[in-house]
Each structure stands twice: as structure tokens, then as C-alpha cells.
Design a protein around this motif. Structure first.
Motif, PDB file in Angstrom:
ATOM      1  N   GLY A 102       0.830  -1.200   0.000  1.00  0.00           N
ATOM      2  CA  GLY A 102       0.000   0.000   0.000  1.00  0.00           C
ATOM      3  C   GLY A 102       0.861   1.245   0.000  1.00  0.00           C
ATOM      4  N   CYS A 103       0.462   2.242  -0.797  1.00  0.00           N
ATOM      5  CA  CYS A 103       1.231   3.486  -0.910  1.00  0.00           C
ATOM      6  C   CYS A 103       0.268   4.628  -1.200  1.00  0.00           C
ATOM      7  CB  CYS A 103       2.278   3.368  -2.015  1.00  0.00           C
ATOM      8  SG  CYS A 103       3.371   4.801  -2.098  1.00  0.00           S
ATOM      9  N   ASN A 104       0.628   5.821  -0.723  1.00  0.00           N
ATOM     10  CA  ASN A 104      -0.197   6.998  -0.979  1.00  0.00           C
ATOM     11  C   ASN A 104       0.252   7.767  -2.215  1.00  0.00           C
ATOM     12  OD1 ASN A 104       2.199   7.769   0.192  1.00  0.00           O
ATOM     13  ND2 ASN A 104       1.298   9.289   1.559  1.00  0.00           N
ATOM     14  N   ARG A 142       1.990   7.562  -6.440  1.00  0.00           N
ATOM     15  CA  ARG A 142       1.882   6.761  -7.663  1.00  0.00           C
ATOM     16  C   ARG A 142       2.976   7.208  -8.623  1.00  0.00           C
ATOM     17  NH1 ARG A 142      -3.040   3.974 -10.015  1.00  0.00           N
ATOM     18  NH2 ARG A 142      -2.337   3.358 -12.063  1.00  0.00           N
ATOM     19  N   CYS A 143       4.203   6.926  -8.260  1.00  0.00           N
ATOM     20  CA  CYS A 143       5.339   7.385  -9.052  1.00  0.00           C
ATOM     21  C   CYS A 143       5.323   6.727 -10.432  1.00  0.00           C
ATOM     22  CB  CYS A 143       6.647   7.053  -8.339  1.00  0.00           C
ATOM     23  SG  CYS A 143       6.755   7.753  -6.673  1.00  0.00           S
ATOM     24  N   THR A 144       5.638   7.526 -11.429  1.00  0.00           N
ATOM     25  CA  THR A 144       5.552   7.015 -12.798  1.00  0.00           C
ATOM     26  C   THR A 144       6.553   5.891 -13.047  1.00  0.00           C
ATOM     27  OG1 THR A 144       5.499   7.691 -15.103  1.00  0.00           O
ATOM     28  CG2 THR A 144       7.149   8.753 -13.721  1.00  0.00           C
ATOM     29  N   TRP A 145       7.682   5.911 -12.306  1.00  0.00           N
ATOM     30  CA  TRP A 145       8.713   4.893 -12.517  1.00  0.00           C
ATOM     31  C   TRP A 145       8.773   3.877 -11.381  1.00  0.00           C
ATOM     32  CZ3 TRP A 145      10.730   6.417  -8.144  1.00  0.00           C
ATOM     33  CH2 TRP A 145      10.910   7.785  -7.890  1.00  0.00           C
ATOM     34  N   CYS A 146       7.696   3.771 -10.600  1.00  0.00           N
ATOM     35  CA  CYS A 146       7.691   2.854  -9.457  1.00  0.00           C
ATOM     36  C   CYS A 146       8.095   1.438  -9.880  1.00  0.00           C
ATOM     37  CB  CYS A 146       6.297   2.818  -8.835  1.00  0.00           C
ATOM     38  SG  CYS A 146       6.200   1.695  -7.418  1.00  0.00           S
ATOM     39  N   ASP A 147       9.030   0.846  -9.127  1.00  0.00           N
ATOM     40  CA  ASP A 147       9.474  -0.517  -9.444  1.00  0.00           C
ATOM     41  C   ASP A 147       8.783  -1.571  -8.579  1.00  0.00           C
ATOM     42  OD1 ASP A 147      10.708   0.056  -7.071  1.00  0.00           O
ATOM     43  OD2 ASP A 147      12.736  -0.482  -7.718  1.00  0.00           O
ATOM     44  N   GLY A 204       8.381  -0.562   1.628  1.00  0.00           N
ATOM     45  CA  GLY A 204       7.051  -0.660   1.014  1.00  0.00           C
ATOM     46  C   GLY A 204       7.195  -0.686  -0.484  1.00  0.00           C
ATOM     47  N   GLY A 205       6.142  -0.127  -1.114  1.00  0.00           N
ATOM     48  CA  GLY A 205       5.028   0.660  -0.589  1.00  0.00           C
ATOM     49  C   GLY A 205       5.479   1.819   0.294  1.00  0.00           C
ATOM     50  N   GLU A 206       4.546   2.262   1.096  1.00  0.00           N
ATOM     51  CA  GLU A 206       4.851   3.311   2.070  1.00  0.00           C
ATOM     52  C   GLU A 206       4.573   2.753   3.464  1.00  0.00           C
ATOM     53  OE1 GLU A 206       6.301   6.546   2.283  1.00  0.00           O
ATOM     54  OE2 GLU A 206       6.132   5.549   4.220  1.00  0.00           O
TER      55      GLU A 206
HETATM   56  S1  SF4 Z   1       6.152   2.455  -3.589  1.00  0.00           S
HETATM   57 FE1  SF4 Z   1       7.684   4.140  -3.657  1.00  0.00          FE
HETATM   58  S2  SF4 Z   1       8.198   4.380  -5.847  1.00  0.00           S
HETATM   59 FE2  SF4 Z   1       6.250   3.184  -5.721  1.00  0.00          FE
HETATM   60  S3  SF4 Z   1       4.598   4.706  -5.874  1.00  0.00           S
HETATM   61 FE3  SF4 Z   1       5.031   4.420  -3.666  1.00  0.00          FE
HETATM   62  S4  SF4 Z   1       6.559   6.009  -3.149  1.00  0.00           S
HETATM   63 FE4  SF4 Z   1       6.513   5.831  -5.386  1.00  0.00          FE
END
Ligand code: SF4
Length: 180
Positions: free
Chosen positions: A28-30, A32-37, A71-73
Motif C-alpha cells: 500500500g502506498c499513498n 503513484r510514481c511514474t517509474w515505481c518498481d 514498502g510501498g509506504e
Molecule cells: S512504492 Fe515508492 S516508488 Fe512506488 S509509488 Fe510508492 S513512493 Fe513511489
């Protein structure tokens, strides 16, 4: 709490590079990074529900006192304060890997903060507005940097990104702190 994966490996970055470590990856994350791995922990959160006892038992099964909660966050995981408190009771060294948008009074020995620069913002207008609104939270960053030993990590896409880094550090970093 929802855990995407829990595994034993070698820390590959930062002040503790090379240290055998147990990684606990919350889902889970708040942002939505375009390059999230790790989209499987952000906008497509996967994983299973673990009790705190199950997490702690699995952590204890590995031969290291170094734990990374990532995470995630992880700072939005509902039991993050309880989890880090229990890890502290087990005398574990705790690193938290966070984007630094949320403060929680966690137990932590190294706050590994990765603020997201403008190059992280997705093009899709359905997601870009919220991401832009959330990605830099100066009060949370200042709180994290003043309360814990910390390291900063940035994704740099072009030289101009360094201006954004400098402005952010000037605004948020407490004077004379941050060494690990
Ligand atoms: S997990 Fe990290 S890289 Fe991926 S969307 Fe969340 S903050 Fe961005």
C-alpha cells in the motif's frame, strides 16, 4: 497488516550497504510514481494479512539483528508504530524506507527518506493531481529529519533535478543533523 513480502538478503544501498538484513515489505502506498518498481505494493497492492506475531516470528528466524521496513509506504501501514515498537523490544536495528510524506512516532534507528521529485509525477491526469499534492510534505520531512538519524535518497533524471534537491534540503533539513 498487509505484507507484500518478507525476505532475508543483503542491504544494497545507503549507510548499511552490505549488511545482512531482513526486509519486511508492507503493501500500500499513498503515491503513484511514474517509474515505481514495486507497483505490487503501491497502486496494485498485493500480499497477505500477517499478524504482528507472525511477522516477528519470521524476523526472528533469520540470523541478523538488522531489519528494514519498506514498502510501498510503510508509514501508512496501520500497525507500523506497534511493529517497530516490538522490533525495538527484540533489540533489532530498524531502518524505515519511506517517501517522507507521513510522520508516525515509530521506533527507528535509520530513517531512509526518499522524497519524490517532480520527475516522479505520472502523466495520467487521473493520478497526477493527487500525486503532486502529496509528494512533498515539508512538515513531515522536517519532523522525520529532526527526530531520527536519517539518510536521503533521490531519483535524479536530469541535472536540473539537483536544484529541486537543494531547495528541498534547504527548506526541510534541520541544521547540523542527519549524520548516521
Ligand atoms: S512504492 Fe515508492 S516508488 Fe512506488 S509509488 Fe510508492 S513512493 Fe513511489
Amino acid at each position: 497488516m498487509k505484507i507484500a513480502e518478507l525476505f532475508y538478503s543483503i542491504q544494497g544501498e545507503g549507510a548499511l550497504v552490505g549488511v545482512p538484513t531482513v526486509f519486511v515489505r508492507t503493501s500500500g502506498c499513498n503515491l503513484r510514481c511514474t517509474w515505481c518498481d514495486t507497483p505490487y505494493t503501491s497502486w496494485q497492492p498485493e500480499g497477505t494479512e500477517w499478524t504482528l506475531e507472525q511477522i516477528l516470528d519470521e524476523v526472528a528466524a533469520h540470523p541478523t539483528r538488522y531489519v528494514v521496513v519498506t514498502g510501498g509506504e510503510p508509514m501508512i501501514a496501520p500497525e507500523i508504530v506497534a511493529l517497530t515498537g516490538r522490533l525495538r523490544e527484540m533489540d533489532r536495528h530498524i531502518t524505515i524506507e519511506t517517501a517522507g510524506t507521513v510522520f508516525q512516532p515509530v521506533a527507528c534507528d535509520l530513517m531512509s527518506i526518499s522524497p519524490k521529485l517532480a520527475n516522479s509525477t505520472p502523466d495520467d491526469p487521473r493520478f497526477s493531481r493527487q500525486h503532486e499534492r502529496l509528494r512533498i510534505q515539508p512538515e513531515a520531512l522536517a519532523e522525520l529529519m529532526s527526530r531520527y538519524p536519517y539518510q536521503l535518497k533521490f531519483v535524479i533524471a536530469e541535472p536540473g533535478d539537483l536544484d529541486e534537491v537543494r531547495a528541498l534540503v534547504d527548506n526541510c533539513a534541520p541544521t547540523g543533523s542527519g549524520s548516521f
